[in-house]
Design a protein around this motif. Structure first.
Motif, mmCIF file in Angstrom:
data_model
loop_
_atom_site.group_PDB
_atom_site.id
_atom_site.type_symbol
_atom_site.label_atom_id
_atom_site.label_comp_id
_atom_site.label_asym_id
_atom_site.label_seq_id
_atom_site.Cartn_x
_atom_site.Cartn_y
_atom_site.Cartn_z
ATOM 1 N N GLU A 285 17.745 28.445 38.517
ATOM 2 C CA GLU A 285 17.679 29.737 39.217
ATOM 3 C C GLU A 285 16.313 29.961 39.850
ATOM 4 O OE1 GLU A 285 18.182 34.530 38.225
ATOM 5 O OE2 GLU A 285 18.680 33.029 36.698
ATOM 6 N N PHE A 286 15.278 29.307 39.314
ATOM 7 C CA PHE A 286 13.905 29.588 39.754
ATOM 8 C C PHE A 286 13.154 28.371 40.278
ATOM 9 C CE2 PHE A 286 15.029 32.501 36.273
ATOM 10 C CZ PHE A 286 14.923 33.716 36.936
ATOM 11 N N GLU A 287 13.698 27.174 40.123
ATOM 12 C CA GLU A 287 12.910 25.975 40.379
ATOM 13 C C GLU A 287 12.541 25.769 41.838
ATOM 14 O OE1 GLU A 287 15.211 22.846 38.740
ATOM 15 O OE2 GLU A 287 16.803 22.949 40.243
ATOM 16 N N ASP A 288 13.209 26.464 42.752
ATOM 17 C CA ASP A 288 12.845 26.352 44.165
ATOM 18 C C ASP A 288 11.863 27.431 44.610
ATOM 19 O OD1 ASP A 288 14.464 24.119 44.586
ATOM 20 O OD2 ASP A 288 16.226 25.344 45.043
ATOM 21 N N GLU A 289 11.470 28.313 43.695
ATOM 22 C CA GLU A 289 10.525 29.378 44.050
ATOM 23 C C GLU A 289 9.104 28.811 44.144
ATOM 24 O OE1 GLU A 289 11.310 32.319 44.906
ATOM 25 O OE2 GLU A 289 13.395 32.477 44.216
ATOM 26 N N PRO A 290 8.297 29.334 45.088
ATOM 27 C CA PRO A 290 6.899 28.916 45.175
ATOM 28 C C PRO A 290 6.167 29.116 43.859
ATOM 29 C CG PRO A 290 7.508 30.193 47.115
ATOM 30 C CD PRO A 290 8.666 30.282 46.169
ATOM 31 N N ALA A 291 5.320 28.168 43.525
ATOM 32 C CA ALA A 291 4.485 28.161 42.316
ATOM 33 C C ALA A 291 5.255 27.805 41.050
ATOM 34 C CB ALA A 291 3.746 29.489 42.120
ATOM 35 N N PHE A 292 6.537 27.446 41.179
ATOM 36 C CA PHE A 292 7.301 27.078 39.980
ATOM 37 C C PHE A 292 6.685 25.858 39.304
ATOM 38 C CE2 PHE A 292 10.511 24.609 37.762
ATOM 39 C CZ PHE A 292 11.107 25.560 36.947
#
Length: 312
Positions: A285-292
């Motif tokens: 759900e979050f792995e493509d968000e910047p700074a992940f």
């Protein structure tokens, strides 16, 4: 004659900060609503873009300017002051500091030189009296040189805020909401009631994974519920773009922190080793968000250790 006085006023107000090294990044003030403006930082790690990785803002009143946060170097604050002076020659009366983290406070000395009062949340002295404060400043004098250097110093607050506080300047009404120890040792937001614009500080990160550090994540999650109920038209997070869709702007931080809490509470409660727990969690759900990649594992580990302590 008035034009000459205005020019002299601008010269005097800016010249006191004239020795600061000029930045090459573009520092621009954007008008949001009425008299409320913000300075959008860039998305990056602490020492990228000459330290320009956080937001700041200001509100122009008939009696002077209220500034919110001061950016991560005196040079950036000087550039911000230049942007304010494009809008008004009124004095800088107050700087409201959301929290004492380096990327929000190293520019304070520029506004102090302008005669501004510095208001900061309770918890500020916990930071200033810690070993972290001088150690990090020494580190940034190297990693952000020449924009942070031997002439950069930590500015002490003139007033500590330890409860929700209303104040006025000119015709403008403001509300400070004190959150306590949430993201940092002490956090608070500024709401310009006339402009219906909320400056949140690092309670909210937009467009990137937030930095958790030693935050009280349970209180942070509850604080987000509180912030989401504040009536506003425009919202300025500590990092990321401002928006006239406040709920959407808050969504990533809200979902991410609650996801960390839910997943890692189970692991800590069942005493599952962190590496094993981390590998088992579905981060899609979050792995493509910047700074992940840069922040997620560190955040998860910080939350895991925090939960271990309170569940012990």
């Amino acid at each position: 004659m008035k034009k000459i006085l205005l020019i002299l006023s601008l010269f005097v107000s800016i010249s006191s900060a004239s020795n600061y090294k000029k930045v090459s990044v573009e520092v621009i003030a954007e008008n949001l609503n009425g008299s409320a403006y913000y300075i959008p930082g860039l998305s990056g790690s602490a020492t990228e873009y000459e330290g320009f990785i956080s937001n700041a803002g200001f509100v122009v009143t008939s009696e002077g300017v209220v500034v919110f946060d001061a950016l991560g170097t005196p040079s950036l604050a000087k550039a911000m002051l230049g942007e304010i002076r494009k809008v008004t020659n009124k004095p800088i009366k107050l700087v409201i500091v959301s929290h004492y983290h380096a990327d929000h406070i190293y520019g304070l000395q520029v506004f102090k030189e302008q005669g501004a009062q510095i208001w900061a949340p309770k918890g500020t002295w916990d930071y200033l009296d810690s070993e972290t404060a001088p150690t990090l400043l020494e580190s940034r004098r190297i990693s952000l040189y020449p924009w942070v250097n031997s002439k950069t110093y930590l500015v002490e607050p003139d007033r500590i805020i330890d409860q929700d506080t209303e104040f006025s300047l000119g015709e403008h009404q403001f509300l400070l909401t004190y959150f306590g120890k949430v993201h940092s040792e002490g956090d608070m937001s500024l709401l310009s009631l006339n402009d219906q614009t909320l400056y949140s500080g690092d309670i909210i990160f937009e467009g990137r994974i937030p930095f958790v550090g030693d935050a009280d994540i349970i209180k942070w999650s509850k604080t987000l519920d509180r912030v989401r109920n504040i009536e506003m038209e425009y919202f300025v997070p500590g990092h990321g773009m401002a928006s006239d869709q406040p709920q959407e702007t808050m969504d990533l931080t809200y979902r991410y922190l609650n996801f960390l809490l839910k997943q890692l509470t189970v692991a800590a409660d069942e005493m599952i080793p962190f590496d094993e727990a981390y590998q088992a969690i579905d981060w899609s759900e979050f792995e493509d968000e910047p700074a992940f990649d840069a922040a997620n594992r560190q955040n998860a580990y910080a939350v895991y250790l925090y939960l271990e302590r309170i569940l012990d």
